[in-house]
Motif scaffolding. Structure first.
Motif, mmCIF file in Angstrom:
data_model
loop_
_atom_site.group_PDB
_atom_site.id
_atom_site.type_symbol
_atom_site.label_atom_id
_atom_site.label_comp_id
_atom_site.label_asym_id
_atom_site.label_seq_id
_atom_site.Cartn_x
_atom_site.Cartn_y
_atom_site.Cartn_z
ATOM 1 N N GLU A 91 0.908 0.359 11.854
ATOM 2 C CA GLU A 91 1.610 1.631 11.692
ATOM 3 C C GLU A 91 0.722 2.846 11.860
ATOM 4 N N TYR A 92 -0.539 2.744 11.390
ATOM 5 C CA TYR A 92 -1.413 3.917 11.379
ATOM 6 C C TYR A 92 -2.598 3.817 12.334
ATOM 7 N N GLY A 93 -2.835 2.648 12.877
ATOM 8 C CA GLY A 93 -3.964 2.458 13.772
ATOM 9 C C GLY A 93 -5.177 1.868 13.081
ATOM 10 N N SER A 94 -5.336 2.164 11.787
ATOM 11 C CA SER A 94 -6.452 1.617 11.009
ATOM 12 C C SER A 94 -6.168 1.839 9.530
ATOM 13 N N VAL A 95 -6.895 1.113 8.704
ATOM 14 C CA VAL A 95 -6.770 1.308 7.249
ATOM 15 C C VAL A 95 -7.286 2.692 6.874
ATOM 16 N N ASP A 96 -8.377 3.120 7.497
ATOM 17 C CA ASP A 96 -8.930 4.444 7.213
ATOM 18 C C ASP A 96 -7.924 5.549 7.534
ATOM 19 N N ALA A 112 0.830 -1.209 0.000
ATOM 20 C CA ALA A 112 0.000 0.000 0.000
ATOM 21 C C ALA A 112 0.861 1.254 0.000
ATOM 22 N N GLN A 113 1.896 1.266 0.826
ATOM 23 C CA GLN A 113 2.795 2.426 0.861
ATOM 24 C C GLN A 113 3.575 2.556 -0.440
ATOM 25 N N ASP A 114 4.026 1.432 -0.998
ATOM 26 C CA ASP A 114 4.816 1.474 -2.228
ATOM 27 C C ASP A 114 4.022 2.039 -3.399
ATOM 28 N N ASN A 115 2.713 1.874 -3.366
ATOM 29 C CA ASN A 115 1.850 2.341 -4.454
ATOM 30 C C ASN A 115 0.930 3.476 -4.017
ATOM 31 N N ALA A 116 1.323 4.172 -2.955
ATOM 32 C CA ALA A 116 0.477 5.227 -2.398
ATOM 33 C C ALA A 116 0.161 6.318 -3.424
ATOM 34 N N GLU A 117 1.132 6.676 -4.253
ATOM 35 C CA GLU A 117 0.895 7.723 -5.247
ATOM 36 C C GLU A 117 -0.212 7.317 -6.219
ATOM 37 N N SER A 118 -0.214 6.061 -6.615
ATOM 38 C CA SER A 118 -1.249 5.572 -7.531
ATOM 39 C C SER A 118 -2.619 5.595 -6.868
ATOM 40 N N TYR A 119 -2.692 5.112 -5.645
ATOM 41 C CA TYR A 119 -3.979 5.047 -4.954
ATOM 42 C C TYR A 119 -4.505 6.447 -4.639
ATOM 43 N N ALA A 120 -3.604 7.354 -4.295
ATOM 44 C CA ALA A 120 -4.023 8.723 -3.990
ATOM 45 C C ALA A 120 -4.671 9.372 -5.209
ATOM 46 N N GLN A 121 -4.075 9.155 -6.388
ATOM 47 C CA GLN A 121 -4.646 9.732 -7.604
ATOM 48 C C GLN A 121 -6.006 9.117 -7.913
ATOM 49 N N ASP A 155 -4.188 -15.295 -2.172
ATOM 50 C CA ASP A 155 -4.355 -15.870 -0.842
ATOM 51 C C ASP A 155 -4.887 -14.800 0.103
ATOM 52 N N PRO A 156 -6.007 -15.044 0.775
ATOM 53 C CA PRO A 156 -6.527 -14.051 1.731
ATOM 54 C C PRO A 156 -5.489 -13.596 2.742
ATOM 55 N N ALA A 157 -4.527 -14.479 3.062
ATOM 56 C CA ALA A 157 -3.489 -14.099 4.023
ATOM 57 C C ALA A 157 -2.663 -12.920 3.518
ATOM 58 N N TYR A 158 -2.572 -12.744 2.190
ATOM 59 C CA TYR A 158 -1.779 -11.651 1.643
ATOM 60 C C TYR A 158 -2.426 -10.303 1.945
ATOM 61 N N ILE A 159 -3.688 -10.166 1.596
ATOM 62 C CA ILE A 159 -4.341 -8.874 1.828
ATOM 63 C C ILE A 159 -4.537 -8.630 3.317
ATOM 64 N N GLU A 160 -4.699 -9.696 4.091
ATOM 65 C CA GLU A 160 -4.778 -9.533 5.547
ATOM 66 C C GLU A 160 -3.436 -9.027 6.076
ATOM 67 N N SER A 161 -2.331 -9.455 5.460
ATOM 68 C CA SER A 161 -1.017 -8.967 5.853
ATOM 69 C C SER A 161 -0.903 -7.471 5.590
ATOM 70 N N ALA A 162 -1.424 -7.035 4.443
ATOM 71 C CA ALA A 162 -1.409 -5.606 4.118
ATOM 72 C C ALA A 162 -2.219 -4.811 5.137
ATOM 73 N N PHE A 163 -3.404 -5.297 5.459
ATOM 74 C CA PHE A 163 -4.249 -4.618 6.442
ATOM 75 C C PHE A 163 -3.565 -4.566 7.803
ATOM 76 N N SER A 164 -2.992 -5.684 8.213
ATOM 77 C CA SER A 164 -2.338 -5.760 9.513
ATOM 78 C C SER A 164 -1.197 -4.755 9.608
ATOM 79 N N ALA A 165 -0.412 -4.644 8.542
ATOM 80 C CA ALA A 165 0.707 -3.708 8.545
ATOM 81 C C ALA A 165 0.215 -2.268 8.667
ATOM 82 N N LEU A 166 -0.858 -1.930 7.951
ATOM 83 C CA LEU A 166 -1.406 -0.574 8.025
ATOM 84 C C LEU A 166 -1.968 -0.292 9.409
ATOM 85 N N GLU A 167 -2.619 -1.268 9.995
ATOM 86 C CA GLU A 167 -3.177 -1.086 11.335
ATOM 87 C C GLU A 167 -2.074 -0.952 12.378
#
Length: 301
Positions: free
Chosen positions: A271-276, A162-171, A257-269
């Motif tokens: 570092e930031y407290g939540s995905v939002d 998510a962080q690596d592609n933040a510029e894409s998602y922000a746009q 694999d659901p574990a992959y996207i759960e890993s992304a969510f877990s990392a964001l939570e």
């Protein structure tokens, strides 16, 4: 035509139905998660394209506050390189006016987007960057290479995707706040960068986590990535090296694999407290932008 595997639930690929179709009374009485289980296999979800890869809509999902995501408004996909003239006509019929391409500079050069080439009035957003797959290829080609090591590598990759592609998602979020829809976004396989983008968007809209994960995992049912990798290795830099390696070590890389996207969510939570909070702090989505995106992309159920 790109190969597609139908899921056991017999998800049927049919032309899109009327966007105004409403859920039945029985569907309305289901919880959002239960209703969304049915929505996953809605015949409108996957576009019936000749050369599309994992091209599907994000409509029909119930949100926690009782709304539903609009059909024919936002689409996710893999590489658009195989789109035919008939496919381009179908996308034009759907009015797709904005295309966010999350692929690297080399990927786009190797597999251009014929839809935007044919439609000069379409807003086509890209960013120039290079993929760095060095660590991953070291794992795949190392002396202790295995399916387990590959899976571990993918889980680790998703902790920063998510962080690596933040510029894409922000746009993408800026376009959605401005109602530049219908909008499509893509990467190469349509499951990692695009899958994470879809997960972030559905989360912002209030779609339950269970549904977000299930939408991510749906790619495994829709695409035969082994066949696609073999067929496009000559033109797709993401697949050319992988095609030379043992399938058992490569398979975890092309899985959803659901574990992959759960890993992304877990990392964001972590570092930031939540995905939002990540969406707000790193992608710059203000409260006003979020309200606009929810208004533009959802409707009363």
């Amino acid at each position: 035509m790109r190969p597609i595997l139908l899921p056991l639930a017999a998800l049927v690929l049919l032309p899109a139905c009327d966007n105004a179709a409403q859920p039945s009374q029985a569907e309305a009485e289901l919880s959002p998660v239960a209703a969304n289980q049915e929505a996953l296999t809605d015949e409108r979800r996957v576009l019936d394209l000749e050369g599309g890869v994992n091209f599907r809509g994000l409509g029909g999902y119930r949100t926690a506050d009782g709304r539903i995501t609009k059909w024919e408004t936002v689409y996710r996909s893999g590489s658009p390189a195989g789109l035919t003239k008939a496919d381009n006509d179908e996308l034009a019929r759907r009015g797709i006016r904005t295309f966010c391409d999350f692929r690297s500079t080399e990927e786009r050069a190797s597999e251009p987007n014929p839809y935007v080439a044919e439609n000069s009035d379409v807003e086509y957003w890209t960013r120039d960057y290079a993929l760095n797959a060095g660590d991953l290829m070291h794992v795949l080609g190392g002396p202790d290479a295995s399916a387990e090591k590959s899976r571990e590598a993918m889980t680790g990759l998703y902790r920063t995707i998510a962080q690596d592609n933040a510029e894409s998602y922000a746009q993408m979020f800026r376009y959605l706040a401005e109602a530049r829809t219908p909008l499509a976004f893509n990467c190469s396989a349509g499951k990692d960068r695009a899958g994470t983008g879809a997960a972030l968007l559905l989360t912002l809209l209030g779609v339950p986590r269970e549904t977000v994960v299930a939408d991510y995992a749906l790619s495994d049912d829709l695409v035969d990535y082994r066949a696609q990798m073999q067929e496009t290795a000559d033109s797709n830099p993401s697949y050319s090296a992988l095609a030379q390696l043992p399938w058992e070590t490569v398979e975890p890389l092309v899985a959803s694999d659901p574990a992959y996207i759960e890993s992304a969510f877990s990392a964001l939570e972590d570092e930031y407290g939540s995905v939002d909070a990540f969406i707000e702090q790193e992608l710059g989505v203000t409260k006003d932008m979020k309200r606009a995106i929810v208004e533009n992309l959802t409707e009363e159920a």
